[in-house]
Design a protein around this motif. Sequence first.
Motif, PDB file in Angstrom:
ATOM      1  N   ALA A 100      -7.664  58.034  44.492  1.00 64.04           N
ATOM      2  CA  ALA A 100      -7.613  57.133  45.648  1.00 64.04           C
ATOM      3  C   ALA A 100      -8.859  57.291  46.510  1.00 64.04           C
ATOM      4  CB  ALA A 100      -6.355  57.419  46.466  1.00 64.04           C
ATOM      5  N   ARG A 101      -9.321  58.530  46.685  1.00 66.63           N
ATOM      6  CA  ARG A 101     -10.533  58.787  47.461  1.00 66.63           C
ATOM      7  C   ARG A 101     -11.751  58.158  46.783  1.00 66.63           C
ATOM      8  NH1 ARG A 101     -10.602  64.209  47.478  1.00 66.63           N
ATOM      9  NH2 ARG A 101      -8.847  64.211  48.889  1.00 66.63           N
ATOM     10  N   LEU A 102     -11.848  58.292  45.458  1.00 67.64           N
ATOM     11  CA  LEU A 102     -12.955  57.680  44.721  1.00 67.64           C
ATOM     12  C   LEU A 102     -12.919  56.153  44.812  1.00 67.64           C
ATOM     13  CD1 LEU A 102     -13.104  59.902  41.517  1.00 67.64           C
ATOM     14  CD2 LEU A 102     -14.950  59.523  43.140  1.00 67.64           C
ATOM     15  N   ALA A 103     -11.736  55.587  44.751  1.00 69.25           N
ATOM     16  CA  ALA A 103     -11.616  54.129  44.872  1.00 69.25           C
ATOM     17  C   ALA A 103     -12.059  53.665  46.253  1.00 69.25           C
ATOM     18  CB  ALA A 103     -10.176  53.703  44.600  1.00 69.25           C
ATOM     19  N   ALA A 104     -11.709  54.435  47.271  1.00 67.17           N
ATOM     20  CA  ALA A 104     -12.122  54.068  48.629  1.00 67.17           C
ATOM     21  C   ALA A 104     -13.638  54.098  48.760  1.00 67.17           C
ATOM     22  CB  ALA A 104     -11.478  55.013  49.638  1.00 67.17           C
ATOM     23  N   TYR A 105     -14.261  55.157  48.253  1.00 68.31           N
ATOM     24  CA  TYR A 105     -15.731  55.234  48.302  1.00 68.31           C
ATOM     25  C   TYR A 105     -16.362  54.121  47.466  1.00 68.31           C
ATOM     26  CZ  TYR A 105     -15.843  59.793  50.648  1.00 68.31           C
ATOM     27  OH  TYR A 105     -15.722  60.802  51.545  1.00 68.31           O
ATOM     28  N   SER A 106     -15.752  53.754  46.375  1.00 68.88           N
ATOM     29  CA  SER A 106     -16.304  52.727  45.501  1.00 68.88           C
ATOM     30  C   SER A 106     -16.246  51.339  46.116  1.00 68.88           C
ATOM     31  CB  SER A 106     -15.547  52.709  44.174  1.00 68.88           C
ATOM     32  OG  SER A 106     -15.694  53.942  43.526  1.00 68.88           O
ATOM     33  N   LEU A 107     -15.293  51.082  46.979  1.00 71.21           N
ATOM     34  CA  LEU A 107     -15.161  49.771  47.595  1.00 71.21           C
ATOM     35  C   LEU A 107     -16.114  49.556  48.774  1.00 71.21           C
ATOM     36  CD1 LEU A 107     -11.289  49.339  47.465  1.00 71.21           C
ATOM     37  CD2 LEU A 107     -13.016  48.234  46.032  1.00 71.21           C
ATOM     38  N   VAL A 108     -16.704  50.625  49.294  1.00 68.24           N
ATOM     39  CA  VAL A 108     -17.611  50.503  50.440  1.00 68.24           C
ATOM     40  C   VAL A 108     -18.832  49.633  50.126  1.00 68.24           C
ATOM     41  CG1 VAL A 108     -19.145  51.802  51.979  1.00 68.24           C
ATOM     42  CG2 VAL A 108     -16.823  52.599  51.578  1.00 68.24           C
ATOM     43  N   PRO A 109     -19.558  49.837  49.008  1.00 64.93           N
ATOM     44  CA  PRO A 109     -20.719  48.972  48.752  1.00 64.93           C
ATOM     45  C   PRO A 109     -20.366  47.492  48.635  1.00 64.93           C
ATOM     46  CG  PRO A 109     -20.801  50.897  47.329  1.00 64.93           C
ATOM     47  CD  PRO A 109     -19.479  50.917  48.015  1.00 64.93           C
TER      48      PRO A 109
END
Length: 149
Positions: free
Chosen positions: A31-40
């Motif tokens: 979930a943390r990786l998905a959140a960081y991935s959606l930022v760009p």
Amino acid sequence: MIAETVCSAVSAAGLGIAVVTAYRRRFLAAARLAAYSLVPVGLVMTGVVGWLADTALSPTAWAGFGVLAAAWLLFAGTRAVERRRAGAGGRAEAAGRDAVAPAAPAPSLGGKVRPATDRAAPRTTSSRAGSEPAEDFSDIEAILKKHGI
């Protein structure tokens, strides 16, 4: 155009890594990786990436950064000169000028004040009892008396 494509590719790669992490049953990390991935992608959709790309390639923007740097150097230089002047000869003047209320009377306590003789003498440790005199707190007492404590 290139910045948006790169951000989309980074987001897709991050979401792929998040899926693999979730497959390994590490859901919190996924979930943390998905959140960081959606930022760009979010930055591309809001137009921030396009604005940053236009700013980074603009000579006017770089000239503006240069002007801001010159202003900061002027502020820092004048502050250093002020500190040097205050430290050289104006310590006594600065101390009098910076006092909150140099001519203010001592505050009244309104109640009964204990005489100084009621206070206990400073204690010394047993290892220094005979070799050194007790610490002198007279300056601290004077400050406390001045403030009515």
